[in-house]
Design a protein around this motif. Sequence first.
Motif, PDB file in Angstrom:
ATOM      1  N   GLN A  86       8.469  -8.662  -0.293  1.00  0.00           N
ATOM      2  CA  GLN A  86       8.051  -7.510  -1.086  1.00  0.00           C
ATOM      3  C   GLN A  86       7.578  -6.395  -0.150  1.00  0.00           C
ATOM      4  O   GLN A  86       7.024  -6.670   0.925  1.00  0.00           O
ATOM      5  CB  GLN A  86       6.903  -7.874  -2.034  1.00  0.00           C
ATOM      6  N   ARG A  87       7.820  -5.149  -0.564  1.00  0.00           N
ATOM      7  CA  ARG A  87       7.242  -3.999   0.127  1.00  0.00           C
ATOM      8  C   ARG A  87       6.046  -3.513  -0.683  1.00  0.00           C
ATOM      9  O   ARG A  87       6.180  -3.145  -1.843  1.00  0.00           O
ATOM     10  CB  ARG A  87       8.237  -2.857   0.285  1.00  0.00           C
ATOM     11  N   LEU A  88       4.880  -3.525  -0.068  1.00  0.00           N
ATOM     12  CA  LEU A  88       3.662  -3.028  -0.699  1.00  0.00           C
ATOM     13  C   LEU A  88       3.435  -1.584  -0.250  1.00  0.00           C
ATOM     14  O   LEU A  88       3.410  -1.299   0.951  1.00  0.00           O
ATOM     15  CB  LEU A  88       2.468  -3.898  -0.305  1.00  0.00           C
ATOM     16  N   ILE A  89       3.274  -0.679  -1.211  1.00  0.00           N
ATOM     17  CA  ILE A  89       3.071   0.742  -0.911  1.00  0.00           C
ATOM     18  C   ILE A  89       1.683   1.136  -1.385  1.00  0.00           C
ATOM     19  O   ILE A  89       1.332   0.927  -2.554  1.00  0.00           O
ATOM     20  CB  ILE A  89       4.144   1.614  -1.588  1.00  0.00           C
ATOM     21  N   LEU A  90       0.894   1.690  -0.482  1.00  0.00           N
ATOM     22  CA  LEU A  90      -0.497   2.028  -0.751  1.00  0.00           C
ATOM     23  C   LEU A  90      -0.746   3.513  -0.504  1.00  0.00           C
ATOM     24  O   LEU A  90      -0.079   4.126   0.335  1.00  0.00           O
ATOM     25  CB  LEU A  90      -1.429   1.212   0.154  1.00  0.00           C
ATOM     26  N   ASN A  91      -1.697   4.065  -1.216  1.00  0.00           N
ATOM     27  CA  ASN A  91      -2.187   5.417  -0.970  1.00  0.00           C
ATOM     28  C   ASN A  91      -3.613   5.345  -0.448  1.00  0.00           C
ATOM     29  O   ASN A  91      -4.402   4.494  -0.890  1.00  0.00           O
ATOM     30  CB  ASN A  91      -2.179   6.256  -2.254  1.00  0.00           C
ATOM     31  N   TYR A  92      -3.948   6.255   0.478  1.00  0.00           N
ATOM     32  CA  TYR A  92      -5.322   6.317   0.969  1.00  0.00           C
ATOM     33  C   TYR A  92      -5.765   7.765   1.037  1.00  0.00           C
ATOM     34  O   TYR A  92      -4.999   8.655   1.443  1.00  0.00           O
ATOM     35  CB  TYR A  92      -5.443   5.694   2.367  1.00  0.00           C
ATOM     36  N   SER A  93      -7.000   8.009   0.615  1.00  0.00           N
ATOM     37  CA  SER A  93      -7.615   9.325   0.823  1.00  0.00           C
ATOM     38  C   SER A  93      -9.081   9.107   1.155  1.00  0.00           C
ATOM     39  O   SER A  93      -9.676   8.078   0.787  1.00  0.00           O
ATOM     40  CB  SER A  93      -7.475  10.211  -0.424  1.00  0.00           C
ATOM     41  N   LEU A 114      16.096  -1.152  -0.233  1.00  0.00           N
ATOM     42  CA  LEU A 114      15.107  -0.083  -0.345  1.00  0.00           C
ATOM     43  C   LEU A 114      15.477   1.158   0.460  1.00  0.00           C
ATOM     44  O   LEU A 114      16.207   1.089   1.454  1.00  0.00           O
ATOM     45  CB  LEU A 114      13.742  -0.590   0.114  1.00  0.00           C
ATOM     46  N   ASN A 115      14.923   2.306   0.009  1.00  0.00           N
ATOM     47  CA  ASN A 115      15.080   3.533   0.783  1.00  0.00           C
ATOM     48  C   ASN A 115      13.999   3.597   1.852  1.00  0.00           C
ATOM     49  O   ASN A 115      13.342   2.597   2.145  1.00  0.00           O
ATOM     50  CB  ASN A 115      15.077   4.762  -0.138  1.00  0.00           C
ATOM     51  N   ASP A 116      13.756   4.788   2.412  1.00  0.00           N
ATOM     52  CA  ASP A 116      12.860   4.867   3.562  1.00  0.00           C
ATOM     53  C   ASP A 116      11.388   4.935   3.190  1.00  0.00           C
ATOM     54  O   ASP A 116      10.528   5.026   4.067  1.00  0.00           O
ATOM     55  CB  ASP A 116      13.216   6.062   4.453  1.00  0.00           C
ATOM     56  N   PHE A 117      11.068   4.891   1.875  1.00  0.00           N
ATOM     57  CA  PHE A 117       9.641   4.840   1.571  1.00  0.00           C
ATOM     58  C   PHE A 117       9.304   4.121   0.266  1.00  0.00           C
ATOM     59  O   PHE A 117       8.815   3.006   0.295  1.00  0.00           O
ATOM     60  CB  PHE A 117       9.006   6.232   1.566  1.00  0.00           C
ATOM     61  N   ASP A 118       9.531   4.738  -0.902  1.00  0.00           N
ATOM     62  CA  ASP A 118       8.909   4.188  -2.105  1.00  0.00           C
ATOM     63  C   ASP A 118       9.863   3.974  -3.272  1.00  0.00           C
ATOM     64  O   ASP A 118       9.444   4.017  -4.432  1.00  0.00           O
ATOM     65  CB  ASP A 118       7.754   5.087  -2.559  1.00  0.00           C
ATOM     66  N   ASP A 119      11.137   3.691  -2.994  1.00  0.00           N
ATOM     67  CA  ASP A 119      12.057   3.444  -4.102  1.00  0.00           C
ATOM     68  C   ASP A 119      13.239   2.627  -3.608  1.00  0.00           C
ATOM     69  O   ASP A 119      13.373   2.349  -2.416  1.00  0.00           O
ATOM     70  CB  ASP A 119      12.541   4.761  -4.715  1.00  0.00           C
ATOM     71  N   TYR A 120      14.106   2.261  -4.554  1.00  0.00           N
ATOM     72  CA  TYR A 120      15.327   1.548  -4.207  1.00  0.00           C
ATOM     73  C   TYR A 120      16.391   2.547  -3.770  1.00  0.00           C
ATOM     74  O   TYR A 120      16.413   3.693  -4.219  1.00  0.00           O
ATOM     75  CB  TYR A 120      15.822   0.732  -5.406  1.00  0.00           C
TER      76      TYR A 120
END
Length: 332
Positions: A86-93, A114-120
């Motif tokens: 799985q690819r886990l995608i997180l946001n941080y601020s 997957l593409n290069d960041f947050d989608d298929y």
Amino acid sequence: MKPYILLMLALLGAQLSLAQNNRSKAEVFIQIEDQGNFTVYLDDEFVGSANGRFRFYDVYNTRPTLSILQGNKRIFSTKIDLQLDQRLILNYSLRRGLQFYKELSIYKDRQYALNDFDDYSNNFNTGIVPPTKPRPTENSKAFNDLSILIKKESFDDDKIKLIQAYVAYNDLSTIQVAILLKSIINDDKKLSLAKSLTPAISDIQNYYTLKESFTFISTKDNFINFLNSRPKPRAEQGSSLAADFEQLKSAVKREAFDDDKTKLIQAAFQNKSLSTGHMDVLLRLYTFEDKALICAKWAYRYVNDQQNYFTLKDVFKYKTNQDALLDFISKR
């Protein structure tokens, strides 16, 4: 005997290499919203980025330590739980901390999907192979907990204190704020709370719809005037209101007076930009052409396709108003 031993060692090495290549692994991608010089560590591996996106491939540890440095100072560190493949995608601020965004399956039909960041990638983003449904965010659970606590409070001031403590670490949507405002009895306190929550709103382009949460006309007007006078953050400028236009159109149509229609449109423009086509639809909702003309002139500087603005001439029936609009545009 010696050649046999060498052959066995070679076969064993090949098997170990194949096993390593076939090991299940995860990916961790992180997006940092703030500007600055950040470095992200995942255990001992680190990544820098010029655009705020940090990518870790081939992660075998299912509970690695994630650390974020700003300059040479460590500002965040925590353990994260990963699912293999799985690819886990997180946001941080800096304000909200670390938040879950999305989780995607790395492989579909035994192919990297997957593409290069947050989608298929395009080949896999179809109805035949649907994306993995994201798990619920912690924010929804926290909001439910907040709602339960608010119901236990008898006084508006105590409810407001709870809400303000919540937004110190969480964002709210416009719909969530509407739910919270229903629990506040005093209209002035509703207004004060709605104003104070503005920095924590995740969909500020819809915030004008809270006008209907207030009881008195004076409070409604005060709220819309506040939105119209609010400085427009750079991050919000130039984005499109297309997805929310039907909601705006319905809100404008409900207003009985042209001046109130204009106030709503101005509030929407504070957070999103509209097109000439959008303005064509909205101006036709006015009762009086002179009021529509005032709104058209005001909105000109905010539309994202000023080269088409002359076409709004056809919105007006009277030649004096048509000429007034064209003269206004020619002098910009």
